[in-house]
Design a protein around this motif. Sequence first.
Motif, PDB file in Angstrom:
ATOM      1  N   LYS A   1      24.465   4.855 -45.471  1.00  0.00           N
ATOM      2  CA  LYS A   1      24.781   4.901 -44.046  1.00  0.00           C
ATOM      3  C   LYS A   1      25.938   5.842 -43.736  1.00  0.00           C
ATOM      4  O   LYS A   1      26.221   6.117 -42.571  1.00  0.00           O
ATOM      5  N   GLY A   2      26.644   6.306 -44.760  1.00  0.00           N
ATOM      6  CA  GLY A   2      27.770   7.211 -44.540  1.00  0.00           C
ATOM      7  C   GLY A   2      27.713   8.380 -45.503  1.00  0.00           C
ATOM      8  O   GLY A   2      26.840   8.456 -46.371  1.00  0.00           O
ATOM      9  N   TYR A   3      28.666   9.296 -45.366  1.00  0.00           N
ATOM     10  CA  TYR A   3      28.740  10.453 -46.251  1.00  0.00           C
ATOM     11  C   TYR A   3      29.635  10.102 -47.440  1.00  0.00           C
ATOM     12  O   TYR A   3      30.859  10.091 -47.332  1.00  0.00           O
ATOM     13  N   ASN A   4      29.014   9.741 -48.564  1.00  0.00           N
ATOM     14  CA  ASN A   4      29.750   9.358 -49.778  1.00  0.00           C
ATOM     15  C   ASN A   4      30.904   8.403 -49.472  1.00  0.00           C
ATOM     16  O   ASN A   4      32.059   8.684 -49.795  1.00  0.00           O
ATOM     17  N   PRO A   5      30.639   7.280 -48.820  1.00  0.00           N
ATOM     18  CA  PRO A   5      31.740   6.356 -48.494  1.00  0.00           C
ATOM     19  C   PRO A   5      32.354   5.761 -49.755  1.00  0.00           C
ATOM     20  O   PRO A   5      31.730   5.687 -50.805  1.00  0.00           O
TER      21      PRO A   5
ATOM     22  N   ARG B   1      26.670   8.047 -66.783  1.00  0.00           N
ATOM     23  CA  ARG B   1      26.160   9.181 -66.004  1.00  0.00           C
ATOM     24  C   ARG B   1      26.215   8.877 -64.504  1.00  0.00           C
ATOM     25  O   ARG B   1      26.504   9.758 -63.694  1.00  0.00           O
ATOM     26  N   GLN B   2      25.976   7.620 -64.139  1.00  0.00           N
ATOM     27  CA  GLN B   2      26.122   7.244 -62.732  1.00  0.00           C
ATOM     28  C   GLN B   2      27.559   7.448 -62.278  1.00  0.00           C
ATOM     29  O   GLN B   2      27.817   7.936 -61.180  1.00  0.00           O
ATOM     30  N   LYS B   3      28.491   7.052 -63.146  1.00  0.00           N
ATOM     31  CA  LYS B   3      29.904   7.204 -62.804  1.00  0.00           C
ATOM     32  C   LYS B   3      30.266   8.683 -62.666  1.00  0.00           C
ATOM     33  O   LYS B   3      30.977   9.080 -61.738  1.00  0.00           O
ATOM     34  N   GLN B   4      29.776   9.517 -63.586  1.00  0.00           N
ATOM     35  CA  GLN B   4      30.031  10.951 -63.517  1.00  0.00           C
ATOM     36  C   GLN B   4      29.490  11.540 -62.214  1.00  0.00           C
ATOM     37  O   GLN B   4      30.169  12.319 -61.540  1.00  0.00           O
ATOM     38  N   GLN B   5      28.248  11.177 -61.899  1.00  0.00           N
ATOM     39  CA  GLN B   5      27.623  11.728 -60.696  1.00  0.00           C
ATOM     40  C   GLN B   5      28.389  11.314 -59.442  1.00  0.00           C
ATOM     41  O   GLN B   5      28.604  12.107 -58.528  1.00  0.00           O
ATOM     42  N   TRP B   6      28.815  10.042 -59.421  1.00  0.00           N
ATOM     43  CA  TRP B   6      29.545   9.540 -58.259  1.00  0.00           C
ATOM     44  C   TRP B   6      30.887  10.247 -58.124  1.00  0.00           C
ATOM     45  O   TRP B   6      31.295  10.653 -57.027  1.00  0.00           O
ATOM     46  N   LYS B   7      31.594  10.408 -59.253  1.00  0.00           N
ATOM     47  CA  LYS B   7      32.910  11.049 -59.232  1.00  0.00           C
ATOM     48  C   LYS B   7      32.818  12.535 -58.890  1.00  0.00           C
ATOM     49  O   LYS B   7      33.785  13.135 -58.420  1.00  0.00           O
ATOM     50  N   ALA B   8      31.686  13.148 -59.169  1.00  0.00           N
ATOM     51  CA  ALA B   8      31.526  14.584 -58.902  1.00  0.00           C
ATOM     52  C   ALA B   8      31.340  14.869 -57.417  1.00  0.00           C
ATOM     53  O   ALA B   8      31.522  16.004 -56.975  1.00  0.00           O
ATOM     54  N   GLU B   9      30.979  13.832 -56.633  1.00  0.00           N
ATOM     55  CA  GLU B   9      30.751  14.037 -55.202  1.00  0.00           C
ATOM     56  C   GLU B   9      32.080  14.104 -54.456  1.00  0.00           C
ATOM     57  O   GLU B   9      33.029  13.409 -54.796  1.00  0.00           O
ATOM     58  N   PRO B  10      32.155  14.923 -53.406  1.00  0.00           N
ATOM     59  CA  PRO B  10      33.366  14.915 -52.575  1.00  0.00           C
ATOM     60  C   PRO B  10      33.409  13.656 -51.719  1.00  0.00           C
ATOM     61  O   PRO B  10      32.372  13.106 -51.352  1.00  0.00           O
ATOM     62  N   GLY B  11      34.591  13.186 -51.409  1.00  0.00           N
ATOM     63  CA  GLY B  11      34.739  12.007 -50.560  1.00  0.00           C
ATOM     64  C   GLY B  11      35.846  12.226 -49.550  1.00  0.00           C
ATOM     65  O   GLY B  11      36.614  13.183 -49.633  1.00  0.00           O
ATOM     66  N   ARG B  12      35.920  11.320 -48.577  1.00  0.00           N
ATOM     67  CA  ARG B  12      36.968  11.442 -47.556  1.00  0.00           C
ATOM     68  C   ARG B  12      38.330  11.074 -48.142  1.00  0.00           C
ATOM     69  O   ARG B  12      38.462  10.078 -48.840  1.00  0.00           O
ATOM     70  N   GLU B  13      39.309  11.858 -47.801  1.00  0.00           N
ATOM     71  CA  GLU B  13      40.674  11.583 -48.255  1.00  0.00           C
ATOM     72  C   GLU B  13      41.337  10.688 -47.213  1.00  0.00           C
ATOM     73  O   GLU B  13      41.538  11.086 -46.070  1.00  0.00           O
ATOM     74  N   VAL B  14      41.637   9.447 -47.610  1.00  0.00           N
ATOM     75  CA  VAL B  14      42.206   8.467 -46.678  1.00  0.00           C
ATOM     76  C   VAL B  14      43.551   8.009 -47.209  1.00  0.00           C
ATOM     77  O   VAL B  14      43.646   7.493 -48.331  1.00  0.00           O
ATOM     78  N   LYS B  15      44.591   8.201 -46.409  1.00  0.00           N
ATOM     79  CA  LYS B  15      45.936   7.766 -46.806  1.00  0.00           C
ATOM     80  C   LYS B  15      46.480   6.822 -45.747  1.00  0.00           C
ATOM     81  O   LYS B  15      46.267   7.040 -44.546  1.00  0.00           O
ATOM     82  N   PRO B  16      47.198   5.756 -46.162  1.00  0.00           N
ATOM     83  CA  PRO B  16      47.742   4.818 -45.160  1.00  0.00           C
ATOM     84  C   PRO B  16      48.817   5.500 -44.331  1.00  0.00           C
ATOM     85  O   PRO B  16      49.491   6.416 -44.797  1.00  0.00           O
TER      86      PRO B  16
END
Length: 796
Positions: free
Chosen positions: A513-517, A335-350
């Motif tokens: 300290k960040g927004y869903n880092p 359930r922790q994994k589900q909750q974490w995956k459900a949150e939006p995160g920053r899209e970072v590409k090299p």
Amino acid sequence: MVEPLETLKKMLTLEKRDYAFRDRAVAGGLARYVGTWQKQAVRVYGAERVDWVAEVARRMEEYSAGPAAVRPECWQQLWALLAPGEEEPVPIAPPAQAQPVPSGASVGRGLRAATDLLPGVGEKRAKLLAKVGAKTIGDLLTLYPHRYEDYSKLKTIDRLEFGERVTLLASVWEAGVRKTRGGRSLFHAILSDDTGTLEITWFNQPYLQGLIKPGMQLRVRGKVDEYLGRLTMNSPQWERIGQDDLGTPQILPIYPLTEGLAARWLRKLMRQTLSVWAARLPDPLPEYLRERHQLLSTEQALWGIHFPQDAERLKAARRRLIFEETLYLQLGLLRQKQQWKAEPGREVKPPLDYLKALAAELPYELTAAQRRSLNEMMADLASGRPMNRLLQGDVGSGKTVVAAILMDIVALEGYQAALMAPTEILAEQHYQTLLQLLAIFPAPHPGIRLLTGSVSGEAREEIYAGLASGSVQLVVGTHALIQEAVEFDELALVVVDEQHRFGVEQRGALRQKGYNPHLLVMTATPIPRSLELTLWGHLDVSVLDELPPGRQPIQTRVLAPWHRERAYAFIRKEVAQGRQAFIIYPLVEESEKIEARAAVVEYERLQKEVFPSLQVGLLHGRMSGADKEAGMSAFARGEVDILVATSVVEVGVDVPNATVMLVDGAERFGLSQLHQFRGRVGRGAQQSYCLLLAQNASGRAAERLQALEATNDGFVLAEKDLEMRGPGEFLGTRQSGFPELPLAMQARDTRLLHEVREAAERLLAVDSDLSRLEHRGLALRVAELWNPAASGGDVS
């Protein structure tokens, strides 16, 4: 004296006549009064009516817990218990609608009651029960036996063999005290069964004369000794056995005890408590799940674990209870994994062609495992969902390089990254390593700062300002990173090194300290693949299972005690060539109970007698944090030739110049610990050595040392550790931040753990929040178990 029966009847009369079954006759409801009434009733009516009192208490709780529609029927059942044949009071108001209370709530309140409510316990025995972990009735029911005696498999006296440790049942023929010439008292007894006699002696225990008498049946457990050609036993454990304990065949539970708590009394109490409570406990596992996995009910499992009829019933009971405990663990993780995956995160590409440019700049080629792990992590960063990944790799496998590349990518995209280490010296080491790596990575090179407790004044304020404005893109630090004054502009990546050294709240605080880092946690303690899902079910896992080319394998040798001087001579030789050495001991100070060498005493001996011309340092867990940092830093700078230490160096600083690890008393350490010790050397270009000096290695200890001598592969050793200890004990040493699971930690069946994992996944696939009626009991237990996580923390 207040008459509990009449008091309760008055309450029930009010409840029906004036309140129309709305559970308002008592403030907070009838169930809130249960504990007080039950205590008074037991005191007034005595032990002979304890079953009736318990039944009344149960009905009171059922009344409060039930929906309004069934309360009239519950009331009638309760009245019939209190006043059989007596006319019921007439109601004066119509029944009112009420909200249902969750199923099992009333029983739950009863389980939280203190053990002194149980007949025959009292305040004194309740304190003794608390010492062994049973503060409440619920605790008592889960105070599982730590072993069993199977009377059907006990040896008879004629089959005893010298040197073996046995349990036997026999009658006392003779018993009495006699004095030795030196004035010591010996309590001497002759025990007999149908096959022979055995002499037993207890030293300096004359009080036994009033406890052990001819004609008694005893169960004794001890080592078979020999005197003048006759088999004997000296000072064995013993217990008087009554007729009710002698069923054949019968498996007798052996519980953890403390002084003043008798085994027979505890077994009797357990049987009484089970008789009252076992059938009333709601089963949190729905029937379809029990049928699918062929599991006993809660009632059957509790009777089977405490008083098994045979070995098969015990096995089935343990399987059910282990399944249940592990299911709560897995549901919480998933359930922790589900909750974490459900949150939006920053899209970072090299940046375009970054990896190609990186390959051109690096002075060495990344291993296949490093490239694979990087690809997995970059896919996470680009997914738009927060990464939640574990990077596990053996000592020296190149985890820091992988973390540095990720941090560099994040900085190049305009965000910030933070790496948190458990100690200042490790943070300093990471900082220096990252400075060197970033200097050879493709330009531009982001700025990086070090923030620890030692950084103060203007330097600290400057870092705070840089993090808040975004001008400081990369930061390495300790717990100082999670201080309230630390604010980030755009924290997109959190890296936690040796994550098991941090508490749940500390890891969560940095993440906040960040927004869903994105989160990357690193560990140098390999976990067998068969257990990855069980331990790291809430994380995706990347594995570095190969070492960078050019590393020389550490040569490991197991030494006998008489090789100690040779080991010292070898250390002198290495130091003469400019190298350094560790010497590890199992104890900080000498102990009367444990026969092993201690660091403090040995440090003084080694400095004065063995290495008088060398600089010897000392490091152990009882030193202050500042002293430990200073001692390790001095060794890292080369100011100390030999560092005498305890297991505090299991995970520590990188000292490339250290080439010898001598573990004195190696048989007292676990396989994983010894492998971590070995990982403190072999960090430089020189050949390194691990010397395992065992004082008295036999059985499993010898097997551990031989396994370590045979391979340097941490994953192979982790599998061996799992094979030797079983998954439960193996996981038990790695459960930082996890709920306490007494039986799951004894599990030895890896297949069962995987079966539970699959069951948890299926459950959440059809009912992600466990809100269905048949899953309410499960949801309640999971919430209780994961309470720290529910209050805002996590276990990642």
